[in-house]
Design an enzyme around this catalytic site. Structure first.
Site, short mmCIF file in Angstrom:
data_model
loop_
_atom_site.label_atom_id
_atom_site.label_comp_id
_atom_site.label_asym_id
_atom_site.label_seq_id
_atom_site.Cartn_x
_atom_site.Cartn_y
_atom_site.Cartn_z
N ARG A 70 -3.60 -2.24 -33.43
CA ARG A 70 -2.94 -1.23 -33.15
C ARG A 70 -2.23 -0.50 -34.34
NH1 ARG A 70 -0.27 -3.29 -27.92
NH2 ARG A 70 0.20 -4.75 -29.49
N LYS A 183 -8.26 -20.59 -28.92
CA LYS A 183 -7.65 -21.33 -27.77
C LYS A 183 -6.19 -20.41 -27.64
CE LYS A 183 -4.31 -24.49 -29.50
NZ LYS A 183 -3.68 -25.39 -29.44
N ASP A 212 -11.73 -25.11 -31.72
CA ASP A 212 -10.91 -25.93 -31.87
C ASP A 212 -10.70 -26.48 -33.40
OD1 ASP A 212 -9.24 -28.17 -31.97
OD2 ASP A 212 -9.82 -29.06 -30.01
N HIS A 213 -9.75 -25.84 -33.78
CA HIS A 213 -9.89 -26.18 -35.37
C HIS A 213 -9.88 -27.50 -35.84
CE1 HIS A 213 -5.58 -26.03 -34.61
NE2 HIS A 213 -5.48 -26.79 -35.89
N LYS A 217 -11.99 -30.29 -39.29
CA LYS A 217 -11.43 -30.90 -40.45
C LYS A 217 -12.23 -31.90 -40.79
CE LYS A 217 -6.56 -30.62 -38.35
NZ LYS A 217 -5.92 -29.84 -39.72
N GLU A 251 3.92 -34.34 -34.52
CA GLU A 251 4.56 -33.14 -35.28
C GLU A 251 5.97 -33.25 -35.67
OE1 GLU A 251 2.36 -29.18 -34.02
OE2 GLU A 251 3.07 -30.26 -32.22
N ASP A 270 -1.30 -28.13 -24.85
CA ASP A 270 -1.29 -27.51 -26.04
C ASP A 270 -2.36 -28.65 -26.91
OD1 ASP A 270 -0.55 -25.78 -28.24
OD2 ASP A 270 0.81 -27.40 -28.84
N HIS A 275 -7.58 -30.91 -28.49
CA HIS A 275 -7.86 -31.65 -29.71
C HIS A 275 -8.05 -32.93 -29.29
CE1 HIS A 275 -6.29 -27.85 -31.62
NE2 HIS A 275 -5.09 -28.35 -31.31
N LYS A 375 6.12 -33.12 -30.39
CA LYS A 375 6.95 -32.59 -31.38
C LYS A 375 8.43 -33.42 -31.99
CE LYS A 375 5.37 -27.74 -30.40
NZ LYS A 375 4.66 -27.68 -31.59
N1 NAP Z 1 -1.34 -18.25 -35.16
C1 NAP Z 1 -2.00 -19.38 -35.07
O1 NAP Z 1 -1.63 -20.30 -36.11
C2 NAP Z 1 -2.81 -19.77 -34.16
C3 NAP Z 1 -3.34 -21.08 -33.68
C4 NAP Z 1 -4.35 -21.23 -32.73
C5 NAP Z 1 -4.53 -20.33 -31.98
N2 NAP Z 1 -4.26 -19.05 -32.19
C6 NAP Z 1 -4.68 -18.07 -30.99
O2 NAP Z 1 -5.08 -17.09 -31.90
C7 NAP Z 1 -4.83 -15.64 -31.23
C8 NAP Z 1 -4.06 -14.82 -32.06
O3 NAP Z 1 -2.56 -15.42 -32.50
P1 NAP Z 1 -1.62 -14.80 -33.52
O4 NAP Z 1 -0.92 -16.05 -33.68
O5 NAP Z 1 -2.54 -14.29 -34.70
O6 NAP Z 1 -1.07 -13.69 -32.58
P2 NAP Z 1 -0.44 -12.35 -33.26
O7 NAP Z 1 0.36 -12.55 -34.61
O8 NAP Z 1 0.61 -11.91 -31.94
O9 NAP Z 1 -1.49 -11.38 -33.45
C9 NAP Z 1 -2.06 -10.78 -32.45
C10 NAP Z 1 -2.96 -9.66 -32.68
O10 NAP Z 1 -3.51 -8.89 -31.69
C11 NAP Z 1 -3.29 -7.58 -31.90
N3 NAP Z 1 -3.25 -6.87 -30.64
C12 NAP Z 1 -2.39 -7.07 -29.67
N4 NAP Z 1 -2.87 -6.35 -28.58
C13 NAP Z 1 -3.65 -5.40 -29.13
C14 NAP Z 1 -4.35 -4.49 -28.47
N5 NAP Z 1 -4.16 -4.16 -27.02
N6 NAP Z 1 -5.56 -3.77 -29.13
C15 NAP Z 1 -5.86 -4.49 -30.24
N7 NAP Z 1 -5.14 -5.43 -31.10
C16 NAP Z 1 -4.24 -5.68 -30.29
C17 NAP Z 1 -1.76 -7.37 -32.55
O11 NAP Z 1 -2.22 -6.13 -33.53
P3 NAP Z 1 -1.26 -4.86 -33.21
O12 NAP Z 1 0.06 -5.33 -32.83
O13 NAP Z 1 -1.28 -3.98 -34.64
O14 NAP Z 1 -2.12 -4.30 -32.11
C18 NAP Z 1 -1.77 -8.68 -33.74
O15 NAP Z 1 -2.59 -8.41 -34.94
C19 NAP Z 1 -4.27 -16.03 -30.07
O16 NAP Z 1 -5.06 -16.38 -28.93
C20 NAP Z 1 -3.63 -17.61 -30.47
O17 NAP Z 1 -3.37 -18.35 -29.04
C21 NAP Z 1 -3.34 -18.88 -33.15
#
Ligand code: NAP
Length: 525
Positions: A70, A183, A212-213, A217, A251, A270, A275, A375
């Protein structure tokens, strides 16, 4: 999308690698659309992984990577965002001579998933990008958005006609549409099923890649190689020779900035539901009859289906949950979980779990599998250790006051990836003194170069259409079925005391008692 055309089925990646192919090459040009392209996951993992694949010449020619979100961001701003993330998080530094070619494959589209015509701008832009780059319309949609948006995203893809009708989307049909799901998939069995049902209205199972990253590995992939490419281990992997198995995912960090998610999840959801049960199924599975993705996944599923359910009062005997209180991390004082930002001062969310699991099949009957994760433990370490039975208490093991250490095969998943085998050996000299020595293999020392990141391998596999390292729907649901009675028991015990452990210590005394009650001990890491 263009009409579907049949192409010959590609051999699975495992089949190609075992046939001697040096590196997997996903040759078909593709457009990768990352919903949440400007989010944390894209910044830290996906864009650096794609950069490394491009550096290794593994991205198909003319690949386009289109971030969606967005935020109003130009392509140039998105390229700067990607460069910053890559500079900070890539396993290799940025090569300034190679960067411009990669950067020119990046685009950003400002679109919202939760608005009726949300993906209109995306469709128009994808048509232009694919036309300009001569791309055939093969698409990978990566849902790096909050889990609450998984179903809306898929529904929008269908509404915008980005996905061919399900009956036309055979594995060989081109152009293809594939979906990557992050996930967590649901917070319990019912919600996981709801998400899976909604996705299944739009995508066939063979088009869905549930990440599942951990499975990407190197060391996790090596579990199968270790077991099935060597003749010395597999004959021992059963109840006749193995005493027990331990799986630890430790962790050292606290909850950090993830309290919003973690408060609702806890360690069981989690770590264990995904995992750890995946690791368990890889270490315990029977040899598959081929390396075909579904044959391998069938064998893993068999393990999950053979787990003895832990239900009712049995949960109190076989499962320990706990929460960290204030303590130390590398000598520095750190707060307890309830004092962390965003955590309720009355929180009962578990930051530690230990479980004793039984697998009711011919191979593993009677052999306990101990899982622990937490953790704020003393260090970051993931390991599987297979503890073999003691030698008979005669000859060198006759002195019951000083029993020999049993052989242990330990597989280090991270850090210092590798594996070691503990063996009893004679100390040189005139007397028979026996000392446990280690045959130790370190990936880094043997293979030199840094291993590819899990996301590199997994993205490459999706491009190649190989689902071996991804979770199938039935496995996700089998894992939920196993953890549900534990969650139910905990929910019914709202007022039961919650054990604690000090940050920087190896979990609560209750977890030690769990394993010690069986005459065993947690392996020091
Ligand atoms: N971060 C990690 O290391 C990690 C690890 C394992 C799994 N995950 C999973 O990966 C996914 C993303 O995680 P994240 O940490 O990257 O989250 P994040 O930083 O909150 O990013 C989510 C993204 O979704 C976009 N978004 C939110 N609402 C939206 C909408 N209505 N329309 C279009 N885009 C939208 C946001 O961009 P805007 O606000 O600009 O729209 C943002 O770029 C989640 O399901 C999380 O559970 C993440």
């Amino acid at each position: 999308m263009a009409d579907a055309v049949e192409a010959p089925p590609a051999p699975s990646l495992f089949e190609r690698l075992s046939a001697g192919e040096a590196a997997p090459i996903a040759a078909e040009p593709v457009t990768i659309v990352i919903f949440g392209g400007a989010g944390d996951l894209a910044h830290r993992k996906l864009l650096p992984a794609l950069y490394n694949l491009s550096l290794d010449g593994l991205l198909p020619p003319r690949t386009a990577i289109v971030g969606v979100g967005r935020k109003a961001m130009s392509d140039d701003e998105y390229r700067a965002f990607a460069k910053e993330g890559t500079a900070q998080f890539s396993r290799r530094p940025i090569d300034e001579s190679a960067w411009p070619a990669f950067a020119s494959s990046l685009f950003f589209v400002n679109a919202s998933i939760d608005q009726a015509q949300g993906l209109g701008p995306l469709g128009a832009r994808l048509d232009i990008v694919e036309h300009e780059r001569g791309l055939p319309g093969n698409r990978i949609y990566y849902m790096a958005v909050p889990p609450s948006l998984f179903v809306p995203t898929v529904q929008q893809l269908q509404r915008a006609r980005f996905v061919p009708p399900r009956d036309a989307a055979t594995p060989a049909a081109r152009p293809f549409a594939r979906l990557i799901v992050e996930k967590p998939i649901g917070h319990d069995l019912d919600s996981a099923r709801e998400i899976d049902d909604s996705i299944a209205e739009v995508f066939n199972e063979h088009q869905i890649y549930r990440i599942d990253h951990y499975l990407g590995k190197e060391t996790v992939q090596n579990i199968l190689v270790l077991r099935f490419a060597n003749s010395i281990f597999e004959p021992l992997f059963n109840q006749k020779y193995v005493d027990h198995v331990q799986i630890t995912v430790a962790e050292s960090e606290g909850v950090g900035t993830r309290a919003g998610y973690y408060e609702q999840a806890g360690a069981l959801r989690d770590m264990v539901q995904n995992h750890m049960l995946q690791l368990l199924s890889m270490i315990a599975m029977d040899p598959p009859h081929s390396l075909d993705a579904d044959v391998v996944r069938d064998e893993k599923l068999e393990v999950l289906r053979s787990l003895r359910p832990i239900v009712g009062e049995e949960v109190d005997r076989r499962v320990v949950r706990a929460q960290y209180v204030a303590g130390f991390d590398m000598g520095k004082p750190v707060p307890g979980y309830r004092e962390e930002p965003g955590v309720s001062p009355q929180s009962r969310t578990e930051t530690y779990v230990a479980i004793q699991i039984s697998i009711d099949n011919w191979r593993w009957a009677g052999i306990p599998f101990f899982l622990r994760t937490g953790k704020r433990l003393p260090k970051r370490a993931s390991e599987i250790s297979v503890h073999l039975k003691e030698v008979p208490p005669i000859l060198f093991n006759a002195d019951r006051a000083r029993p020999l250490d049993p052989n242990v095969l330990s597989i280090r998943i991270q850090p210092d990836e590798g594996f070691a085998l503990g063996i009893s050996s004679k100390v040189p000299g005139p007397r028979v003194n026996i000392y446990p020595v280690k045959m130790d293999f370190h990936y880094g020392a043997t293979f030199g170069a840094s291993s590819p990141e899990a996301y590199e391998r997994l993205l490459l596999d999706v491009m190649a259409g190989d689902a071996t390292l991804f979770m199938r729907r039935d496995a996700v649901e089998a894992a939920w079925r196993f953890v549900m009675p534990i969650l139910d028991r905990w929910r019914a015990q709202k007022d039961a005391p919650l054990p604690t452990y000090r940050a920087g210590e190896w979990g609560p005394a209750e977890a030690d008692r769990l394993i010690e009650a069986t005459g065993r001990q947690w392996r020091p890491l």
